[in-house]
Design an enzyme around this catalytic site. Sequence first.
Site, PDB file in Angstrom:
ATOM      1  N   HIS A  29       0.832  -1.203   0.000  1.00  0.00           N
ATOM      2  CA  HIS A  29       0.000   0.000   0.000  1.00  0.00           C
ATOM      3  C   HIS A  29       0.868   1.254   0.000  1.00  0.00           C
ATOM      4  CE1 HIS A  29      -2.224  -3.365   1.716  1.00  0.00           C
ATOM      5  NE2 HIS A  29      -3.324  -2.786   1.306  1.00  0.00           N
ATOM      6  N   PRO A 131      -6.320  -5.551  10.935  1.00  0.00           N
ATOM      7  CA  PRO A 131      -7.779  -5.613  11.006  1.00  0.00           C
ATOM      8  C   PRO A 131      -8.247  -4.225  11.454  1.00  0.00           C
ATOM      9  CG  PRO A 131      -6.741  -7.443  12.199  1.00  0.00           C
ATOM     10  CD  PRO A 131      -5.677  -6.434  11.919  1.00  0.00           C
ATOM     11  N   ASN A 201      -8.861  11.136   3.928  1.00  0.00           N
ATOM     12  CA  ASN A 201      -8.495  11.251   2.504  1.00  0.00           C
ATOM     13  C   ASN A 201      -9.645  10.912   1.559  1.00  0.00           C
ATOM     14  OD1 ASN A 201      -8.669   8.463   2.557  1.00  0.00           O
ATOM     15  ND2 ASN A 201      -6.465   8.111   2.346  1.00  0.00           N
ATOM     16  N   HIS A 277      -4.206   3.134  -3.266  1.00  0.00           N
ATOM     17  CA  HIS A 277      -4.348   2.494  -1.946  1.00  0.00           C
ATOM     18  C   HIS A 277      -3.547   1.199  -1.817  1.00  0.00           C
ATOM     19  CE1 HIS A 277      -6.228   0.480   1.505  1.00  0.00           C
ATOM     20  NE2 HIS A 277      -6.298  -0.571   0.706  1.00  0.00           N
ATOM     21  N   ARG A 373     -18.597 -19.835  37.966  1.00  0.00           N
ATOM     22  CA  ARG A 373     -18.442 -18.371  38.036  1.00  0.00           C
ATOM     23  C   ARG A 373     -18.227 -17.908  39.478  1.00  0.00           C
ATOM     24  NH1 ARG A 373     -24.495 -15.762  37.504  1.00  0.00           N
ATOM     25  NH2 ARG A 373     -25.620 -17.480  38.487  1.00  0.00           N
ATOM     26  N   GLU A 429     -18.278  -5.371  24.100  1.00  0.00           N
ATOM     27  CA  GLU A 429     -17.405  -6.540  24.239  1.00  0.00           C
ATOM     28  C   GLU A 429     -16.168  -6.457  23.350  1.00  0.00           C
ATOM     29  OE1 GLU A 429     -20.657  -6.693  23.509  1.00  0.00           O
ATOM     30  OE2 GLU A 429     -21.561  -7.457  25.344  1.00  0.00           O
ATOM     31  N   HIS A 478     -21.569 -18.639  31.951  1.00  0.00           N
ATOM     32  CA  HIS A 478     -22.769 -19.114  31.251  1.00  0.00           C
ATOM     33  C   HIS A 478     -22.297 -19.869  30.005  1.00  0.00           C
ATOM     34  CE1 HIS A 478     -24.035 -16.027  33.978  1.00  0.00           C
ATOM     35  NE2 HIS A 478     -25.311 -16.212  33.727  1.00  0.00           N
ATOM     36  N   HIS A 490     -28.731 -17.276  23.835  1.00  0.00           N
ATOM     37  CA  HIS A 490     -27.793 -17.111  24.946  1.00  0.00           C
ATOM     38  C   HIS A 490     -27.016 -18.385  25.257  1.00  0.00           C
ATOM     39  CE1 HIS A 490     -29.705 -13.318  25.360  1.00  0.00           C
ATOM     40  NE2 HIS A 490     -29.100 -13.025  26.502  1.00  0.00           N
TER      41      HIS A 490
HETATM   42  C1  LIG Z   1     -11.608  -5.350   9.502  1.00  0.00           C
HETATM   43  C2  LIG Z   1     -11.049  -5.160   8.132  1.00  0.00           C
HETATM   44  N1  LIG Z   1     -11.868  -5.184   7.075  1.00  0.00           N
HETATM   45  C3  LIG Z   1     -11.367  -5.044   5.835  1.00  0.00           C
HETATM   46  C4  LIG Z   1     -10.027  -4.880   5.619  1.00  0.00           C
HETATM   47  C5  LIG Z   1      -9.472  -4.792   4.210  1.00  0.00           C
HETATM   48  N2  LIG Z   1      -9.008  -3.424   3.964  1.00  0.00           N
HETATM   49  C6  LIG Z   1      -7.733  -3.073   4.091  1.00  0.00           C
HETATM   50  S1  LIG Z   1      -7.466  -1.457   3.814  1.00  0.00           S
HETATM   51  C7  LIG Z   1      -9.090  -1.195   3.446  1.00  0.00           C
HETATM   52  C8  LIG Z   1      -9.576   0.164   3.078  1.00  0.00           C
HETATM   53  C9  LIG Z   1      -9.174   1.115   4.108  1.00  0.00           C
HETATM   54  O1  LIG Z   1      -9.501   2.407   3.780  1.00  0.00           O
HETATM   55  P1  LIG Z   1      -8.825   3.557   4.605  1.00  0.00           P
HETATM   56  O2  LIG Z   1      -8.786   3.201   6.022  1.00  0.00           O
HETATM   57  O3  LIG Z   1      -9.483   4.818   4.243  1.00  0.00           O
HETATM   58  O4  LIG Z   1      -7.331   3.523   4.118  1.00  0.00           O
HETATM   59  P2  LIG Z   1      -6.624   4.369   2.988  1.00  0.00           P
HETATM   60  O5  LIG Z   1      -6.882   3.682   1.699  1.00  0.00           O
HETATM   61  O6  LIG Z   1      -7.198   5.711   3.024  1.00  0.00           O
HETATM   62  O7  LIG Z   1      -5.223   4.283   3.411  1.00  0.00           O
HETATM   63  C10 LIG Z   1      -9.808  -2.371   3.577  1.00  0.00           C
HETATM   64  C11 LIG Z   1     -11.261  -2.483   3.331  1.00  0.00           C
HETATM   65  C12 LIG Z   1      -9.209  -4.861   6.769  1.00  0.00           C
HETATM   66  N3  LIG Z   1      -7.880  -4.724   6.695  1.00  0.00           N
HETATM   67  N4  LIG Z   1      -9.741  -4.966   7.998  1.00  0.00           N
HETATM   68 MG   LIG Z   2      -9.051   6.516   3.391  1.00  0.00          MG
END
Ligand SMILES: Cc1ncc(C[n+]2csc(CCOP(=O)(O)OP(=O)(O)O)c2C)c(N)n1
Ligand SMILES: [Mg+2]
Length: 685
Positions: A29, A131, A201, A277, A373, A429, A478, A490
């Site tokens: 990226h 993530p 951005n 990106h 528990r 959570e 639980h 649940h």
């Molecule tokens: C939970 C999760 N869902 C999907 C992705 C896949 N993913 C990686 S980057 C991205 C887009 C992110 O956009 P942004 O945060 O605006 O980053 P930019 O392109 O502006 O750097 C996605 C969907 C991920 N890494 N984590």
């Molecule tokens: Mg972005």
Amino acid sequence: MADDKTVELAINTIRTLSMDAVQQANSGHPGTPMALAPLVYTIWNRVMRFDPKDPIWPNRDRFVLSNGHASMLLWSVLHLTRTQAVDADYENLGHPSVSLDDIRHFRQLNSKAPGHPEYHWVSGVETTSGPLGQGVATSVGMGIAQKWLTNRYNRPGFEIFDYNIYAVCGDGCMMEGVASEAASLAAHLGLDNLCWVYDNNHITIEGNTRIAFTEDIAARFLGYGWNVLRVGDANDIERIEHALEIFRKTQGRPTFIILDSHIGYGAPHKQDTAAAHGEPLGDEEIRLSKRFYGWPEDAKFLVPDGVYEHFAAGIGARGAKARQQWTALFAAYRAKYPELATEIDQMQRRELPAGWDRNLPVFPADAKGIAGRDASGKVLNVLAQNIPWFFGGSADLGSSNKTTLTYEGAGDFQTTSPGGKNLHFGIREHAMAATVNGLSLSKLRAFGATFFIFSDYARPAIRLSALMELPTIFVFTHDAMGDGEDGPTHQPVEHLASLRAIPGLVTLRPGDANEVVEAYRYVMQLRHEPAVLALSRQPLPTLDRSKYAPASGLARGAYVLADAPGGSPEVIIIASGSEVILAVQAHEQLIAEGIRSRVVSMPSWDIFEHQTQEYRDNVLPPKVTARVAVEQASTFGWERYVGTTGRIIGMKTFGASAPLKELQRHFGFEPDHVAAAAREVVGRK
Ligand SMILES: Cc1ncc(C[n+]2csc(CCOP(=O)(O)OP(=O)(O)O)c2C)c(N)n1
Ligand SMILES: [Mg+2]
């Protein structure tokens, strides 16, 4: 201060290293590192107190890259600051954390510049991210930790802890629910040590954010109670520095800086497009971008003269001075407050204080018994008194999870009481689990709690706990159908199987109160593995350990609880948690009938799998193939212990809403049914 030209050179080095690395890897990226190089430069070289020579110095400022796909920002800056590598024993290895060669091998096997920031793999990474949303959510735990540490250890004239936490995030992080949960909690707790910088951005993978993300984010964060600032130009490092200064002066609330940026800044055809990106720019676009930056067009992985020196004179000098001052201060502190200093030392090395397990309860045999528990609640209250830096809380279920620390002086963690040991996560959570990770990354020993069913809501952060090798603890009560009337929404079914599948996660389902004690004894001694405790809501009989094997067998994952005469079983019944007693009752019937049965209590597959083959064969002799497994959970996976000829009494459907007794009858969790299955597998119907 360095001249503007050197500053520009330093920023463009981050940009071009990022572009070159992505191009070389043919994956990654580039666009966001190109846009955020000035931000990261400013935070690192002008603001952060971080000594590259000692990246684990306890009072360092923390930097979290929540938009982890922009990892080249981190690899560049760790490299250019010559941040040193440390190992899992906290020893300085005497070589850089990220070398230029690692960057040349970005995203390749064994490179210290992997695709996303990885805590356990690269020194200087404060948390694993990628993530989206996890990084910022984790930073809230770091903020809570700082407040707690400050409250416990600082003394007049001894500011042992006064660090800040900076987290950078993008549109993706801001869209993820976990960030919202965490932002809400951070504002409630008034975490003024926490600064999020949002890369505004307007671009994500599918294009412009107008297709999916059009909220007024400033109003949203104002609504939470954050201090919201805006910097309209991501290249304006003076404004960025000024905003960061305002953050440091702001009290009583966290700061959110909206930074307007241009993804792929400087790439003539790709700037401001989703194409910048997540794919290499291409040689020609790189050449043109370098021309735009005034960079030698054909140079690759170039670190111009003066750039290392510039970082050494900035963050290097400032960090070294801050650490030296702190080290001197800490020496004086140690002389004056030796016990507190020892606590800090132990905590930093993930050690436990002497006497950490004193007064742990021993539960007498009792047919009526006690709920998992409740036993857990008693143990937690002992441990939290023995281990000052052990604490946690629940996602609004403290009274049900029995995780509330009730001893005199435990207190609630709130803005006005940052020494409290009961955290109130609210009904959040996912943020709870990420926060527990943040606490653990800050070397506190932390637990989070909810109903086992809602572990689903926390799972992404639990997975990261395992990936980061953090000794976090998740207390899930639980654990099966014990909450009967609440019904299938649940009642966990697939949760044990799902958590058992996470590498490195220790999942434990104790069978009686003394196994609960042993579970904590085992878990507390872990230094690099997270643990899940699945505990019953309903009372479980406390086994008579003079008749059956001691609960300390839990430390081996599975153990022979009751055996056939002479230790030569013809059938083995394996059970966990609330079903252990069913196995024992069935066993007594079988023995009376002359069927040589053995009961194996198996609270943890994971721990058992780590025992020697000899031990495992002793517990489950390969020649005894007549086996029955009983567990009030998905049958998924039990074949590994009962083979293809064994019987599994478990769940193949969701549960139902009814009193527990009726459910047990309906789904076959009764001693007679277990005994019948055992007779069947030994062919003695
Ligand atoms: C939970 C999760 N869902 C999907 C992705 C896949 N993913 C990686 S980057 C991205 C887009 C992110 O956009 P942004 O945060 O605006 O980053 P930019 O392109 O502006 O750097 C996605 C969907 C991920 N890494 N984590
Ligand atoms: Mg972005």
